[in-house]
Design a protein around this motif. Sequence first.
Motif, PDB file in Angstrom:
ATOM      1  N   UNK A  73      36.120  37.005  15.188  1.00 18.68           N
ATOM      2  CA  UNK A  73      35.277  35.683  15.586  1.00 18.68           C
ATOM      3  C   UNK A  73      34.016  35.644  16.204  1.00 18.68           C
ATOM      4  N   UNK A  74      33.685  37.073  16.844  1.00 18.91           N
ATOM      5  CA  UNK A  74      32.290  37.166  17.674  1.00 18.91           C
ATOM      6  C   UNK A  74      32.121  38.363  18.106  1.00 18.91           C
ATOM      7  N   UNK A  75      31.076  38.822  18.560  1.00 17.04           N
ATOM      8  CA  UNK A  75      30.786  40.212  18.930  1.00 17.04           C
ATOM      9  C   UNK A  75      30.694  40.404  20.442  1.00 17.04           C
ATOM     10  N   UNK A  76      31.424  39.759  21.212  1.00 18.51           N
ATOM     11  CA  UNK A  76      31.608  39.788  22.664  1.00 18.51           C
ATOM     12  C   UNK A  76      31.948  41.490  22.921  1.00 18.51           C
ATOM     13  N   UNK A  77      31.724  42.157  23.841  1.00 22.10           N
ATOM     14  CA  UNK A  77      32.250  43.338  24.187  1.00 22.10           C
ATOM     15  C   UNK A  77      33.501  43.348  24.997  1.00 22.10           C
ATOM     16  N   UNK A  78      34.509  44.117  24.344  1.00 24.87           N
ATOM     17  CA  UNK A  78      35.808  44.171  24.833  1.00 24.87           C
ATOM     18  C   UNK A  78      35.987  45.322  25.854  1.00 24.87           C
ATOM     19  N   UNK A  79      36.598  44.788  26.840  1.00 20.94           N
ATOM     20  CA  UNK A  79      36.903  45.778  28.026  1.00 20.94           C
ATOM     21  C   UNK A  79      38.337  45.663  28.239  1.00 20.94           C
ATOM     22  N   UNK A  80      39.119  46.481  27.983  1.00 22.28           N
ATOM     23  CA  UNK A  80      40.819  46.592  28.033  1.00 22.28           C
ATOM     24  C   UNK A  80      41.249  47.138  29.347  1.00 22.28           C
ATOM     25  N   UNK A  81      42.048  46.470  29.986  1.00 23.10           N
ATOM     26  CA  UNK A  81      42.633  46.996  31.118  1.00 23.10           C
ATOM     27  C   UNK A  81      43.491  48.100  30.920  1.00 23.10           C
ATOM     28  N   UNK A  82      43.782  49.145  32.155  1.00 21.58           N
ATOM     29  CA  UNK A  82      44.572  50.235  31.850  1.00 21.58           C
ATOM     30  C   UNK A  82      45.558  50.040  33.057  1.00 21.58           C
ATOM     31  N   UNK A  83      45.697  48.998  33.624  1.00 17.30           N
ATOM     32  CA  UNK A  83      46.766  48.328  34.667  1.00 17.30           C
ATOM     33  C   UNK A  83      47.032  46.807  34.411  1.00 17.30           C
ATOM     34  N   UNK A  84      47.910  46.529  35.502  1.00 11.61           N
ATOM     35  CA  UNK A  84      48.413  45.040  35.129  1.00 11.61           C
ATOM     36  C   UNK A  84      49.903  44.809  34.947  1.00 11.61           C
ATOM     37  N   UNK A  85      50.544  46.255  34.910  1.00 11.06           N
ATOM     38  CA  UNK A  85      51.844  46.133  34.846  1.00 11.06           C
ATOM     39  C   UNK A  85      52.323  47.522  35.668  1.00 11.06           C
ATOM     40  N   UNK A  86      52.905  47.117  36.973  1.00 10.79           N
ATOM     41  CA  UNK A  86      53.222  48.161  37.764  1.00 10.79           C
ATOM     42  C   UNK A  86      54.329  49.137  37.389  1.00 10.79           C
ATOM     43  N   UNK A  87      55.112  48.720  36.320  1.00  7.06           N
ATOM     44  CA  UNK A  87      56.182  49.666  35.890  1.00  7.06           C
ATOM     45  C   UNK A  87      55.645  50.486  34.638  1.00  7.06           C
ATOM     46  N   UNK A  88      54.488  50.500  34.072  1.00  4.43           N
ATOM     47  CA  UNK A  88      54.057  50.944  33.128  1.00  4.43           C
ATOM     48  C   UNK A  88      53.894  52.488  33.413  1.00  4.43           C
ATOM     49  N   UNK A  89      53.953  53.208  32.259  1.00  2.00           N
ATOM     50  CA  UNK A  89      53.955  54.842  32.348  1.00  2.00           C
ATOM     51  C   UNK A  89      52.340  55.084  32.223  1.00  2.00           C
ATOM     52  N   UNK A  90      51.957  56.650  32.612  1.00  2.00           N
ATOM     53  CA  UNK A  90      50.800  56.911  32.254  1.00  2.00           C
ATOM     54  C   UNK A  90      50.491  56.730  30.773  1.00  2.00           C
ATOM     55  N   UNK A  91      51.581  56.953  29.944  1.00  2.82           N
ATOM     56  CA  UNK A  91      51.291  57.053  28.648  1.00  2.82           C
ATOM     57  C   UNK A  91      50.780  55.287  27.888  1.00  2.82           C
ATOM     58  N   UNK A  92      51.737  54.576  28.424  1.00  5.42           N
ATOM     59  CA  UNK A  92      51.526  53.173  28.126  1.00  5.42           C
ATOM     60  C   UNK A  92      50.143  52.818  28.633  1.00  5.42           C
ATOM     61  N   UNK A  93      49.645  53.413  29.745  1.00  5.67           N
ATOM     62  CA  UNK A  93      48.269  52.832  30.321  1.00  5.67           C
ATOM     63  C   UNK A  93      47.105  53.149  29.271  1.00  5.67           C
ATOM     64  N   UNK A  94      47.446  54.269  28.368  1.00  5.57           N
ATOM     65  CA  UNK A  94      46.209  54.834  27.753  1.00  5.57           C
ATOM     66  C   UNK A  94      46.284  54.730  26.354  1.00  5.57           C
TER      67      UNK A  94
END
Length: 273
Positions: A73-94
């Motif tokens: 839809x557009x050319x906005x710069x995307x910045x994805x979080x690597x957090x937001x789920x305190x139960x996430x593993x190091x692998x799923x955060x990356x």
Amino acid sequence: MSKTLITVAPTGAWPGKKENPNVPLTPKEIAADVYDCWKAGAAVAHLHMRDDEGKGTMNKNKFRETVEIIRGQCDIVLNLTTSGDLNATEETRMEHLIELKPELASFDAGSMNWMHSGLFLNPPQFLEKLGHVMQENGVKPEIEIFDAGMVYNALYYLKKGALKAPLHFQFVLGAAGGTAATVENLVYLKSLIPQDSTWSALGIGAGHLPIMLTALGMGGHIRVGMEDNVYYAKGQLAKSNAEFVSRTARLIKEANHEVATPEEARKILGLKK
């Protein structure tokens, strides 16, 4: 004229529809919201995902669906979080970074007592690994700073080679367990970073406007959105994230600055689309 970039953080891992019925939660809702924010002047979108129950998740399929819609839809710069789920593993955060290769991603530069209710863990070994994974995949870290110690952590990882200059900092003020959202704190934190760095700031809740205006006056960049604040004014729920972006764009222009486009943001941050 000085260019000021607006980052919109539309969702976060909290709040939900109970706190504000206009918070976008599904990939389609988030993507539609980001498109409206892009039209209103946002150059960067900082994205969190929610699961089917509305809770924060690092599910890479949710990220993929949302990113694909936005990129179409557009050319906005995307910045994805690597957090937001305190139960996430190091692998799923990356793993979503490795697959989707966003231009930016969050690098939370230390651990903290999150909201006085749990631990937000970012151990040294994980941060060093995260920095190298970002380098390998062409992702620029947005270094999230919740207190002064995290600045010094970032400088350590710069010295170690896990981060590369010039650094980009996001000062997150007002989180319970972190540094309060005051003008004095923002001035102090900004004084700690290398001179060739870029930086942005946000105030959570009632700190939203004071920190925005201070950042603008200090020549920094600005983040707004319902991840940080669901109220447009005291007692008045925000109608949309685009409402925040539109106000910020007006204030930037009133300060005789220009609102940075996504392409200008890429130049400011040294990104490669």
